[in-house]
Structures are given as C-alpha cells and as structure tokens.
Design an enzyme around this catalytic site. Structure first.
Site, PDB file in Angstrom:
ATOM      1  N   GLU A  83      -9.647  -2.022   5.515  1.00  0.00           N
ATOM      2  CA  GLU A  83     -10.226  -1.697   6.816  1.00  0.00           C
ATOM      3  C   GLU A  83     -11.510  -2.509   7.040  1.00  0.00           C
ATOM      4  O   GLU A  83     -12.110  -3.009   6.079  1.00  0.00           O
ATOM      5  CB  GLU A  83     -10.564  -0.203   6.849  1.00  0.00           C
ATOM      6  CG  GLU A  83      -9.350   0.725   6.696  1.00  0.00           C
ATOM      7  CD  GLU A  83      -8.563   0.901   7.987  1.00  0.00           C
ATOM      8  OE1 GLU A  83      -8.421  -0.076   8.760  1.00  0.00           O
ATOM      9  OE2 GLU A  83      -8.063   2.013   8.216  1.00  0.00           O
ATOM     10  N   HIS A  97      -7.113  -4.769  10.262  1.00  0.00           N
ATOM     11  CA  HIS A  97      -6.844  -4.537   8.838  1.00  0.00           C
ATOM     12  C   HIS A  97      -5.569  -5.256   8.410  1.00  0.00           C
ATOM     13  O   HIS A  97      -4.645  -5.447   9.193  1.00  0.00           O
ATOM     14  CB  HIS A  97      -6.819  -3.040   8.476  1.00  0.00           C
ATOM     15  CG  HIS A  97      -5.660  -2.265   8.986  1.00  0.00           C
ATOM     16  ND1 HIS A  97      -5.774  -0.995   9.523  1.00  0.00           N
ATOM     17  CD2 HIS A  97      -4.323  -2.529   9.024  1.00  0.00           C
ATOM     18  CE1 HIS A  97      -4.580  -0.555   9.859  1.00  0.00           C
ATOM     19  NE2 HIS A  97      -3.680  -1.459   9.565  1.00  0.00           N
ATOM     20  N   ASN A 138      -7.351  -2.925  14.426  1.00  0.00           N
ATOM     21  CA  ASN A 138      -8.754  -3.184  14.076  1.00  0.00           C
ATOM     22  C   ASN A 138      -8.873  -4.377  13.108  1.00  0.00           C
ATOM     23  O   ASN A 138      -9.926  -4.619  12.547  1.00  0.00           O
ATOM     24  CB  ASN A 138      -9.396  -1.935  13.459  1.00  0.00           C
ATOM     25  CG  ASN A 138      -8.707  -1.498  12.174  1.00  0.00           C
ATOM     26  OD1 ASN A 138      -7.810  -2.176  11.673  1.00  0.00           O
ATOM     27  ND2 ASN A 138      -9.124  -0.372  11.623  1.00  0.00           N
ATOM     28  N   ASP A 155       0.800  -1.218   0.000  1.00  0.00           N
ATOM     29  CA  ASP A 155       0.000   0.000   0.000  1.00  0.00           C
ATOM     30  C   ASP A 155       0.841   1.280   0.000  1.00  0.00           C
ATOM     31  O   ASP A 155       2.060   1.231   0.243  1.00  0.00           O
ATOM     32  CB  ASP A 155      -0.948   0.004   1.212  1.00  0.00           C
ATOM     33  CG  ASP A 155      -0.302  -0.552   2.477  1.00  0.00           C
ATOM     34  OD1 ASP A 155       0.938  -0.547   2.576  1.00  0.00           O
ATOM     35  OD2 ASP A 155      -1.032  -1.008   3.360  1.00  0.00           O
TER      36      ASP A 155
HETATM   37  C1  F6R Z   1       1.561  -1.605   6.129  1.00  0.00           C
HETATM   38  C2  F6R Z   1       0.221  -2.141   6.237  1.00  0.00           C
HETATM   39  C3  F6R Z   1      -0.528  -2.201   7.517  1.00  0.00           C
HETATM   40  C4  F6R Z   1       0.336  -2.507   8.744  1.00  0.00           C
HETATM   41  C5  F6R Z   1      -0.517  -2.433  10.002  1.00  0.00           C
HETATM   42  C6  F6R Z   1       0.305  -2.691  11.255  1.00  0.00           C
HETATM   43  O1  F6R Z   1       2.046  -1.718   4.807  1.00  0.00           O
HETATM   44  O2  F6R Z   1      -0.300  -2.519   5.248  1.00  0.00           O
HETATM   45  O3  F6R Z   1      -1.540  -3.162   7.408  1.00  0.00           O
HETATM   46  O4  F6R Z   1       0.905  -3.774   8.615  1.00  0.00           O
HETATM   47  O5  F6R Z   1      -1.105  -1.182  10.101  1.00  0.00           O
HETATM   48  O6  F6R Z   1       1.193  -1.648  11.425  1.00  0.00           O
HETATM   49  P1  F6R Z   1       2.344  -1.722  12.533  1.00  0.00           P
HETATM   50  O7  F6R Z   1       3.264  -2.783  12.093  1.00  0.00           O
HETATM   51  O8  F6R Z   1       2.984  -0.350  12.482  1.00  0.00           O
HETATM   52  O9  F6R Z   1       1.662  -2.012  13.819  1.00  0.00           O
END
Ligand code: F6R
Length: 247
Positions: free
Chosen positions: A143, A138, A136, A67
């Site tokens: 989301e 995702h 959450n 992303d």
């Molecule tokens: C990042 C992504 C997100 C993260 C998620 C966890 O490319 O796609 O899904 O993996 O937000 O983020 P952290 O690792 O910072 O807790």
C-alpha cells in the site's frame, strides 16, 4: 517499459495471456508469479483455453502468488487460495505441490513471511510476474507508504483497498484488514513483469504510476525502474494518458 493498449478487456486478457504462453513455451519449468482480483480472471480463462486445446502444459510450471488475507484459511471461499483453485489451478495440469500462496492462518506470521521469501529464492526466483494495480497504486498489497517494503511482510490494508475489495465479501466488515504480501523487492526481483489494468477507474493511477514521480506513495511507480516490464491497459484505463498527452 513497454506499453500496450488493448481494445478491451478480452483483448487485454489475450495479450497478457500471450506473454505467459511464450514464457511457458520457452521454459516449461518457469516460475510464475500470479495475482488475484478481477483483473487476471480473463488471463486465466485464456490460459485454460490453451491448456484444453493442448497448446500449453503446466506440468513443470511452479506458481507463487502475491498475497493472501490474514485470518482466512485456504478452505475459506473468500481466500486467495480458493480463488486460485477455482479460477485456474483446478482447471489446468499444474501440480498441487507446485502452487504456493502465503498461509493466512499461520500462527507465526513473521516466520511465514520469511519462509515464503526463502521458498521463492529456493525456486530460483520468479521468471514472470503478473500484476494488477489497486486504485491507490498498490501492487500486491504494498500500500502507499513512506518507504518501499522490501520483502514478504504483514501489511494493513488501507480504507480504499478494503472498500475496493468489499465487492467480493458480504459486507465491508467482513473484509480482512491485513494481509501477507510479497514486498517491492520481491516483485522487482522478478525477471519479467506484466501489469494489467482495465477500466476507467484505473485510468488516473495508471497515468500517475508510469508517467509521474517514482515514490512509495504510489507503489507501482517503482516499476519504472524495472528492466523488463510490460504494461497492458485497455482503452478505458488508457484514457488519462491519452488526455494528458494532448495537452
Ligand atoms: C491481488 C493483488 C492486488 C490486485 C489489485 C487490483 O493479488 O495483489 O494488488 O491486483 O488490488 O485488483 P482488481 O484486479 O480486483 O482491480
């Protein structure tokens, strides 16, 4: 679904790195799906170490990232493109032309999403996808929703994601409110998936995602249906599972 409990973040990073090590060793032309955020930083450090020791060669590896924030150019220090450059790509011998991240500055976002999806197809799909998980549930920026988004798409970020990512920006107001993300179908098409979760803040959602119902309200829960998924958690992220398995 394979579940591995690591001692701590370092152990988790080494174990997840080991999966990527094997993937590249067995197939030096692998297409890796990569993630950003804090979770994979230790994995990338581990891969860099192996590269420096001459144990890993990325010269034929291709990378596609999950992303990118909309509105940030690849030069922006908060962009995921910059993150990947700083934390991995500039430190290994992957070719620049083999690294791919959606363009958050594209003028036609729909076309950018379609092109990104076609690019992944043209590479022959993803051999191994590394994932983190949001508090959450995702994965990528898919989301919680009423439906599973299938392909690479433009998505709004929820309040909880914006808050969680505020730590990387000067203020809440600076966090982009939308992103381009691979869809659930794109992720599920990966041949192998490795998801990592570290720390107590991920403990509840890890339980819900992998021991609860499969629902788009908890996007990671769909991974229960994938034929080759490995979940690697540290002791803290394992806490809720441990507690619930005693009751
Ligand atoms: C990042 C992504 C997100 C993260 C998620 C966890 O490319 O796609 O899904 O993996 O937000 O983020 P952290 O690792 O910072 O807790």
């Amino acid at each position: 679904m394979r579940f591995i409990v690591a001692k701590d973040y370092m152990d988790l990073s080494r174990k997840a790195g080991g999966f990527i090590f094997s993937q590249i060793s067995l197939n030096p032309n692998s297409v890796l799906g990569l993630a950003t955020g804090s979770s994979p930083i230790g994995v990338y450090e581990q891969l860099i170490k192996w590269y420096e020791l001459d144990e890993l060669d990325f010269s034929n590896v291709k990378a596609v990232n999950l992303d990118e924030y909309v509105g940030l150019s690849n030069k922006d220090t908060q962009s995921y493109s910059h993150f990947m450059h700083e934390n991995l790509f500039s430190k290994i011998n992957i070719k620049n032309e083999n690294t791919h991240i959606p363009n958050g500055k594209a003028t036609n976002i729909d076309k950018e999403c379609d092109d990104y999806e076609s690019l992944i197809c043209s590479l022959g799909g993803i051999d191994m996808q590394l994932l983190g998980i949001g508090q959450n549930g995702h994965i990528g920026f898919n989301e919680p929703n009423d439906i599973f988004n299938k392909h690479t798409h433009l998505t709004g970020l929820t309040e909880s994601t914006i808050k969680a990512n505020e730590r990387f920006f000067d203020s809440y107001g600076d966090v982009p409110k939308s992103a381009i993300s691979m869809g659930i179908k794109t992720i599920m098409a990966a041949k192998k998936i490795v998801l990592i979760a570290s720390g107590e803040s991920k403990s509840e959602i890890v339980y819900e995602s992998f021991f609860g119902n499969i629902t788009p309200k908890v996007p990671a829960s769909v991974l229960q249906l994938h034929p080759d998924v490995t979940i690697i958690v540290d002791e803290l992220a394992y806490k809720t599972i441990k507690l619930k398995s005693k009751t």
